[in-house]
Design an enzyme around this catalytic site. Structure first.
Site, PDB file in Angstrom:
ATOM      1  N   CYS A 118       0.693  -1.223   0.013  1.00 47.47           N
ATOM      2  CA  CYS A 118       0.054  -0.006  -0.093  1.00 47.47           C
ATOM      3  C   CYS A 118       0.870   1.370   0.086  1.00 47.47           C
ATOM      4  CB  CYS A 118      -0.868   0.036   1.214  1.00 47.47           C
ATOM      5  SG  CYS A 118      -2.106  -1.132   1.164  1.00 47.47           S
ATOM      6  N   HIS A 260      -2.644   7.272   2.591  1.00 51.72           N
ATOM      7  CA  HIS A 260      -3.058   6.216   1.980  1.00 51.72           C
ATOM      8  C   HIS A 260      -4.613   5.867   2.810  1.00 51.72           C
ATOM      9  CE1 HIS A 260      -4.021   2.098   1.246  1.00 51.72           C
ATOM     10  NE2 HIS A 260      -3.386   1.689   2.503  1.00 51.72           N
ATOM     11  N   ASN A 290     -10.329   0.644   0.784  1.00 51.49           N
ATOM     12  CA  ASN A 290      -8.847   0.591   0.770  1.00 51.49           C
ATOM     13  C   ASN A 290      -8.397   0.006  -0.540  1.00 51.49           C
ATOM     14  OD1 ASN A 290      -6.012   0.154   0.705  1.00 51.49           O
ATOM     15  ND2 ASN A 290      -6.302  -0.540   3.160  1.00 51.49           N
TER      16      ASN A 290
HETATM   17  O1  UT7 Z   1      -3.648  -0.959   3.969  1.00 51.71           O
HETATM   18  C1  UT7 Z   1      -2.447  -1.474   4.513  1.00 51.71           C
HETATM   19  C2  UT7 Z   1      -2.630  -1.125   5.945  1.00 51.71           C
HETATM   20  N1  UT7 Z   1      -3.800  -1.790   6.545  1.00 51.71           N
HETATM   21  C3  UT7 Z   1      -4.292  -1.125   7.597  1.00 51.71           C
HETATM   22  O2  UT7 Z   1      -3.853  -0.120   8.098  1.00 51.71           O
HETATM   23  C4  UT7 Z   1      -5.663  -1.690   8.221  1.00 51.71           C
HETATM   24  C5  UT7 Z   1      -5.335  -1.578   9.531  1.00 51.71           C
HETATM   25  N2  UT7 Z   1      -6.258  -2.336  10.672  1.00 51.71           N
HETATM   26  C6  UT7 Z   1      -7.640  -1.960  10.723  1.00 51.71           C
HETATM   27  O3  UT7 Z   1      -7.977  -1.149   9.761  1.00 51.71           O
HETATM   28  C7  UT7 Z   1      -8.422  -2.583  11.791  1.00 51.71           C
HETATM   29  O4  UT7 Z   1      -7.566  -3.271  12.743  1.00 51.71           O
HETATM   30  C8  UT7 Z   1      -9.695  -3.527  11.159  1.00 51.71           C
HETATM   31  C9  UT7 Z   1     -10.702  -2.700  10.432  1.00 51.71           C
HETATM   32  C10 UT7 Z   1      -8.962  -4.474  10.155  1.00 51.71           C
HETATM   33  C11 UT7 Z   1     -10.317  -4.053  12.009  1.00 51.71           C
HETATM   34  O5  UT7 Z   1     -10.943  -3.312  13.356  1.00 51.71           O
HETATM   35  P1  UT7 Z   1     -10.452  -3.296  14.636  1.00 51.71           P
HETATM   36  O6  UT7 Z   1     -11.109  -2.136  15.454  1.00 51.71           O
HETATM   37  O7  UT7 Z   1      -8.864  -3.235  14.801  1.00 51.71           O
HETATM   38  O8  UT7 Z   1     -11.157  -4.445  15.226  1.00 51.71           O
HETATM   39  P2  UT7 Z   1     -10.280  -5.805  15.922  1.00 51.71           P
HETATM   40  O9  UT7 Z   1      -9.554  -6.566  14.713  1.00 51.71           O
HETATM   41  O10 UT7 Z   1      -9.490  -5.427  17.249  1.00 51.71           O
HETATM   42  O11 UT7 Z   1     -11.564  -6.747  16.279  1.00 51.71           O
HETATM   43  C12 UT7 Z   1     -12.417  -6.399  17.245  1.00 51.71           C
HETATM   44  C13 UT7 Z   1     -13.652  -7.334  17.129  1.00 51.71           C
HETATM   45  C14 UT7 Z   1     -13.213  -8.968  17.192  1.00 51.71           C
HETATM   46  O12 UT7 Z   1     -14.152  -9.410  18.002  1.00 51.71           O
HETATM   47  P3  UT7 Z   1     -13.825 -10.032  19.565  1.00 51.71           P
HETATM   48  O13 UT7 Z   1     -12.521 -10.578  19.579  1.00 51.71           O
HETATM   49  O14 UT7 Z   1     -13.543  -8.752  20.089  1.00 51.71           O
HETATM   50  O15 UT7 Z   1     -15.184 -10.650  19.992  1.00 51.71           O
HETATM   51  C15 UT7 Z   1     -13.335  -9.159  15.887  1.00 51.71           C
HETATM   52  O16 UT7 Z   1     -13.612 -10.524  15.721  1.00 51.71           O
HETATM   53  O17 UT7 Z   1     -14.219  -7.094  16.023  1.00 51.71           O
HETATM   54  C16 UT7 Z   1     -14.374  -8.366  15.392  1.00 51.71           C
HETATM   55  N3  UT7 Z   1     -14.787  -8.018  13.905  1.00 51.71           N
HETATM   56  C17 UT7 Z   1     -15.783  -7.740  13.291  1.00 51.71           C
HETATM   57  N4  UT7 Z   1     -17.090  -7.733  13.669  1.00 51.71           N
HETATM   58  C18 UT7 Z   1     -17.852  -7.571  12.855  1.00 51.71           C
HETATM   59  C19 UT7 Z   1     -13.545  -8.226  12.798  1.00 51.71           C
HETATM   60  N5  UT7 Z   1     -14.042  -7.897  11.743  1.00 51.71           N
HETATM   61  C20 UT7 Z   1     -15.539  -7.617  11.911  1.00 51.71           C
HETATM   62  C21 UT7 Z   1     -16.435  -7.198  10.933  1.00 51.71           C
HETATM   63  N6  UT7 Z   1     -17.515  -7.434  11.441  1.00 51.71           N
HETATM   64  N7  UT7 Z   1     -16.150  -7.283   9.933  1.00 51.71           N
END
Ligand code: UT7
Length: 352
Positions: A118, A260, A290
């Site tokens: 990216c 980005h 993205n």
């Molecule tokens: O482009 C290259 C660089 N990429 C990035 O910079 C992306 C960076 N990361 C992110 O944008 C975020 O980490 C994500 C959007 C991927 C995830 O968001 P988050 O707020 O960091 O969520 P998390 O991974 O901490 O997950 C929180 C909860 C989890 O459930 P539990 O374990 O708390 O019960 C996940 O399983 O949210 C859950 N979860 C979802 N729930 C509903 C993860 N994806 C989803 C989803 N819908 N799509």
């Protein structure tokens, strides 16, 4: 150095275009097959919808569409080099750029790919600037194009919601550092110790030399989103500061921060960290997601279409991606003819 000083040789932006495929996938559509919902996706990422290619289409199709428009916008019949930056090349071998160049009527022109996930567009700008300032090329077409829909597991809710397909392209010409449109003050970095945070494990020499069929999960894109998030905020802010320091500029001299488009929360955290008002952050990921290496030129094209960028405005471009890689540079916005609006992008800008 005062503005408009001629200065040393530099690469100058003279053409820009974006292109996204017509098919729109909304959050509600994703929620039909994934355990997620529109509210979660909007709140956690700022994304409402994204565009995806049709079966049989490839990254080069998007790259050609954006590249053709950028060449037309620059009034350039030819260039001396075509660079495609992508994580989703049409094939593992050869590079995608020669095929794109040939389809643009530029067979015979130097063409190669740059891979920095990216961060590819900022690395590509630095590469193009190097070709121009060293006298190897007078004009370069740089295209960021990605089709993450081809590598993300459609059942992986964490990643399927984030990414969209698209392409953005710029034409750079030889000029001087004081010219409007000059790009410079590149602050690039990487840390391969974290290569596993964003990866497609299979398909390369390590897996192939081990022999046997790679399990399906290793052929899909994998990202440890939470860890990536933290690195992204830190590295983007650091490289933005480094670029400004090189130029002897202060943060409050930045008119537009063009990051980005990873996640709206990341963009706002970086803006906050830099002390930049959030309304100076250009964000179009609400309608495109993205788009990897395409995200910065697509955001620029969207901002121009909304008449948000004025000649003389100072832009700070910052990217972060797999590798890990990161990079920033500065750009003074030039006088450009109107950028043709992409008929496929509904263009509803994400609220800041
Ligand atoms: O482009 C290259 C660089 N990429 C990035 O910079 C992306 C960076 N990361 C992110 O944008 C975020 O980490 C994500 C959007 C991927 C995830 O968001 P988050 O707020 O960091 O969520 P998390 O991974 O901490 O997950 C929180 C909860 C989890 O459930 P539990 O374990 O708390 O019960 C996940 O399983 O949210 C859950 N979860 C979802 N729930 C509903 C993860 N994806 C989803 C989803 N819908 N799509």
């Amino acid at each position: 150095m005062p503005d408009n000083a001629p200065g040393p040789p530099a690469a100058v932006l003279c053409g820009l275009a974006g292109w996204v495929p017509p098919r729109v996938v909304t959050n509600d559509e994703l929620a039909e097959r994934l355990d997620t919902d529109d509210a979660w996706i909007r709140t956690r990422t700022g994304i409402r919808s994204r565009h995806v290619i049709e079966p049989g289409q490839a990254t080069s199709d998007l790259a050609v569409a954006a590249g053709r428009r950028a060449l037309r916008h620059a009034g350039a019949g030819s260039v001396d080099a075509v660079i495609v930056t992508t994580t989703t090349p049409d094939r593992p071998c050869p590079a995608t750029a020669p095929a794109v160049a040939a389809r643009l009527g530029l067979a015979g022109t130097a063409a190669f790919d740059v891979g920095a996930v990216c961060t590819g567009f900022v690395y590509g700008l630095a590469t193009a600037a190097g070709l121009i300032t060293s006298g190897v090329a007078e004009r370069v077409l740089l295209i960021g194009a990605d089709t993450y829909s081809t590598i993300v597991d459609p059942l992986d809710r964490a990643n399927a919601i984030i990414f969209g397909d698209g392409a953005g392209a710029v034409v750079l010409r030889a000029g001087r550092a004081g010219d409007p449109g000059a790009v410079g003050h590149f602050a690039l970095g990487s840390d391969g110790a974290h290569e596993d945070l964003i990866t497609v494990t299979a398909g390369g020499s390590r897996q192939r030399s081990a022999g046997g069929e790679a399990p399906l999960r290793d052929r899909h894109f994998a990202m440890r989103g939470n860890e990536v998030y933290r690195h992204a905020v830190t590295r983007m802010a650091e490289s933005a500061r480094a670029s400004l320091a090189m130029a002897g500029r202060q943060t409050d001299e930045v008119d537009h921060f063009v990051p980005h488009q990873a996640n709206l929360r990341i963009l706002h955290s970086v803006a906050d960290d830099l002390g930049l008002p959030r309304d100076r952050c250009v964000a179009n990921l609400g309608s495109v997601g993205n788009t990897g290496a395409a995200s910065i030129p697509l955001a620029l094209a969207d901002a121009v279409a909304r008449q948000r960028l004025r000649p003389g405005d100072r832009l700070l471009l910052t990217a972060f991606g797999g590798g890990l890689t990161w990079g920033s540079c500065l750009l003074t916005w030039p006088e450009l003819p109107p950028v043709p609006a992409d008929p496929h992008d509904r263009g509803d800008e994400t609220a800041s």
